[in-house]
Scaffold this motif. Structure first.
Motif, mmCIF file in Angstrom:
data_model
loop_
_atom_site.group_PDB
_atom_site.id
_atom_site.type_symbol
_atom_site.label_atom_id
_atom_site.label_comp_id
_atom_site.label_asym_id
_atom_site.label_seq_id
_atom_site.Cartn_x
_atom_site.Cartn_y
_atom_site.Cartn_z
ATOM 1 N N SER A 74 121.253 42.236 46.449
ATOM 2 C CA SER A 74 120.550 41.074 45.922
ATOM 3 C C SER A 74 120.354 40.049 47.033
ATOM 4 O O SER A 74 121.193 39.926 47.925
ATOM 5 N N LYS A 75 119.268 39.306 46.966
ATOM 6 C CA LYS A 75 119.050 38.219 47.933
ATOM 7 C C LYS A 75 120.082 37.111 47.747
ATOM 8 O O LYS A 75 120.290 36.295 48.625
ATOM 9 N N ASN A 76 120.730 37.103 46.598
ATOM 10 C CA ASN A 76 121.718 36.087 46.264
ATOM 11 C C ASN A 76 123.134 36.474 46.724
ATOM 12 O O ASN A 76 124.082 35.757 46.456
ATOM 13 N N SER A 77 123.278 37.593 47.395
ATOM 14 C CA SER A 77 124.609 38.090 47.791
ATOM 15 C C SER A 77 125.290 37.132 48.753
ATOM 16 O O SER A 77 124.656 36.568 49.641
ATOM 17 N N TRP A 78 126.584 36.974 48.580
ATOM 18 C CA TRP A 78 127.356 36.107 49.465
ATOM 19 C C TRP A 78 128.616 36.770 49.987
ATOM 20 O O TRP A 78 129.177 36.342 50.971
ATOM 21 N N GLY A 79 129.075 37.825 49.383
ATOM 22 C CA GLY A 79 130.286 38.505 49.829
ATOM 23 C C GLY A 79 130.005 39.984 49.996
ATOM 24 O O GLY A 79 129.326 40.589 49.167
ATOM 25 N N TYR A 136 126.193 35.999 40.576
ATOM 26 C CA TYR A 136 126.246 34.541 40.548
ATOM 27 C C TYR A 136 127.620 34.061 40.986
ATOM 28 O O TYR A 136 128.605 34.786 40.911
ATOM 29 N N ASP A 137 127.631 32.837 41.495
ATOM 30 C CA ASP A 137 128.872 32.119 41.805
ATOM 31 C C ASP A 137 128.648 30.691 41.327
ATOM 32 O O ASP A 137 127.901 29.926 41.939
ATOM 33 N N LEU A 138 129.289 30.351 40.228
ATOM 34 C CA LEU A 138 129.079 29.038 39.624
ATOM 35 C C LEU A 138 129.664 27.899 40.448
ATOM 36 O O LEU A 138 129.371 26.735 40.195
ATOM 37 N N ASN A 139 130.459 28.221 41.442
ATOM 38 C CA ASN A 139 131.121 27.211 42.268
ATOM 39 C C ASN A 139 130.302 26.780 43.473
ATOM 40 O O ASN A 139 130.649 25.802 44.132
ATOM 41 N N VAL A 140 129.238 27.505 43.782
ATOM 42 C CA VAL A 140 128.415 27.207 44.955
ATOM 43 C C VAL A 140 126.969 27.063 44.487
ATOM 44 O O VAL A 140 126.390 28.026 43.966
ATOM 45 N N SER A 141 126.402 25.885 44.661
ATOM 46 C CA SER A 141 125.091 25.588 44.067
ATOM 47 C C SER A 141 124.009 26.589 44.479
ATOM 48 O O SER A 141 123.211 26.998 43.641
ATOM 49 N N GLU A 142 123.968 27.009 45.733
ATOM 50 C CA GLU A 142 122.907 27.939 46.147
ATOM 51 C C GLU A 142 123.128 29.358 45.628
ATOM 52 O O GLU A 142 122.230 30.191 45.712
ATOM 53 N N VAL A 196 131.379 44.020 51.271
ATOM 54 C CA VAL A 196 132.363 45.015 51.669
ATOM 55 C C VAL A 196 131.554 46.023 52.464
ATOM 56 O O VAL A 196 130.644 46.647 51.914
ATOM 57 N N GLU A 197 131.898 46.122 53.763
ATOM 58 C CA GLU A 197 131.047 46.877 54.675
ATOM 59 C C GLU A 197 129.676 46.191 54.611
ATOM 60 O O GLU A 197 129.585 45.010 54.816
ATOM 61 N N LYS A 198 128.638 46.896 54.235
ATOM 62 C CA LYS A 198 127.304 46.288 54.159
ATOM 63 C C LYS A 198 126.839 46.066 52.731
ATOM 64 O O LYS A 198 125.699 45.691 52.487
ATOM 65 N N TYR A 199 127.725 46.293 51.767
ATOM 66 C CA TYR A 199 127.350 46.239 50.360
ATOM 67 C C TYR A 199 127.831 44.954 49.683
ATOM 68 O O TYR A 199 128.950 44.506 49.896
ATOM 69 N N ASP A 200 126.971 44.412 48.822
ATOM 70 C CA ASP A 200 127.305 43.252 47.997
ATOM 71 C C ASP A 200 128.529 43.603 47.152
ATOM 72 O O ASP A 200 128.531 44.616 46.439
ATOM 73 N N HIS A 201 129.564 42.790 47.234
ATOM 74 C CA HIS A 201 130.803 43.104 46.508
ATOM 75 C C HIS A 201 130.608 43.105 44.993
ATOM 76 O O HIS A 201 131.268 43.854 44.277
ATOM 77 N N ILE A 202 129.682 42.312 44.489
ATOM 78 C CA ILE A 202 129.406 42.328 43.048
ATOM 79 C C ILE A 202 128.706 43.636 42.672
ATOM 80 O O ILE A 202 129.023 44.251 41.645
ATOM 81 N N ALA A 203 127.774 44.108 43.499
ATOM 82 C CA ALA A 203 127.108 45.391 43.243
ATOM 83 C C ALA A 203 128.135 46.523 43.183
ATOM 84 O O ALA A 203 128.055 47.403 42.323
ATOM 85 N N LEU A 204 129.106 46.491 44.071
ATOM 86 C CA LEU A 204 130.147 47.532 44.068
ATOM 87 C C LEU A 204 130.996 47.463 42.802
ATOM 88 O O LEU A 204 131.360 48.497 42.234
#
Length: 111
Positions: free
Chosen positions: A72-77, A26-32, A79-87
């Motif tokens: 996640s479909k909700n990924s926004w950032g 999640y990113d509480l700063n960006v509505s989507e 690193v390489e091809k991986y969601d930075h939150i997942a990492l």
């Protein structure tokens, strides 16, 4: 001060060969990207026969296919091809595994 981003992962299934975590971000700063319902649609899949507590090079484990990340479909950032939150969640999972010699039921990452 919190940046308002983060995520969590919980074991979805486990057998003698692999463990699958479902994760949300999640990113509480960006509505989507708020993900208010914390929908866990990303997966972290660890081949338990291919990792050991003494390996700590996550990039190599990913490259070798011993760990898989389905973003996640909700990924926004990324690193390489991986969601930075997942990492970040994966680092917490592996750190626990290294210290406790077992996989945690849940992990959280909040910034």
């Amino acid at each position: 001060m919190s940046r308002g981003t983060g995520g969590g992962a919980e074991i979805f299934s486990e057998n003698q060969n692999e463990i699958i975590y479902q994760y949300y971000n999640y990113d509480l700063n960006v509505s989507e990207n708020r993900n208010d319902k914390r929908m866990a649609d990303g997966r972290i899949i660890i081949n338990k026969n291919e990792v050991n507590p003494y390996e700590n090079d996550i990039a190599l484990l990913l490259e070798q296919g011993k760990i898989l990340v389905e973003n996640s479909k909700n990924s926004w950032g990324f690193v390489e091809k991986y969601d930075h939150i997942a990492l970040s969640l994966l680092r917490r999972i592996m750190k626990h595994y290294q210290h406790e010699k077992n996989f945690p039921q849940k992990v959280y990452y909040d910034v």
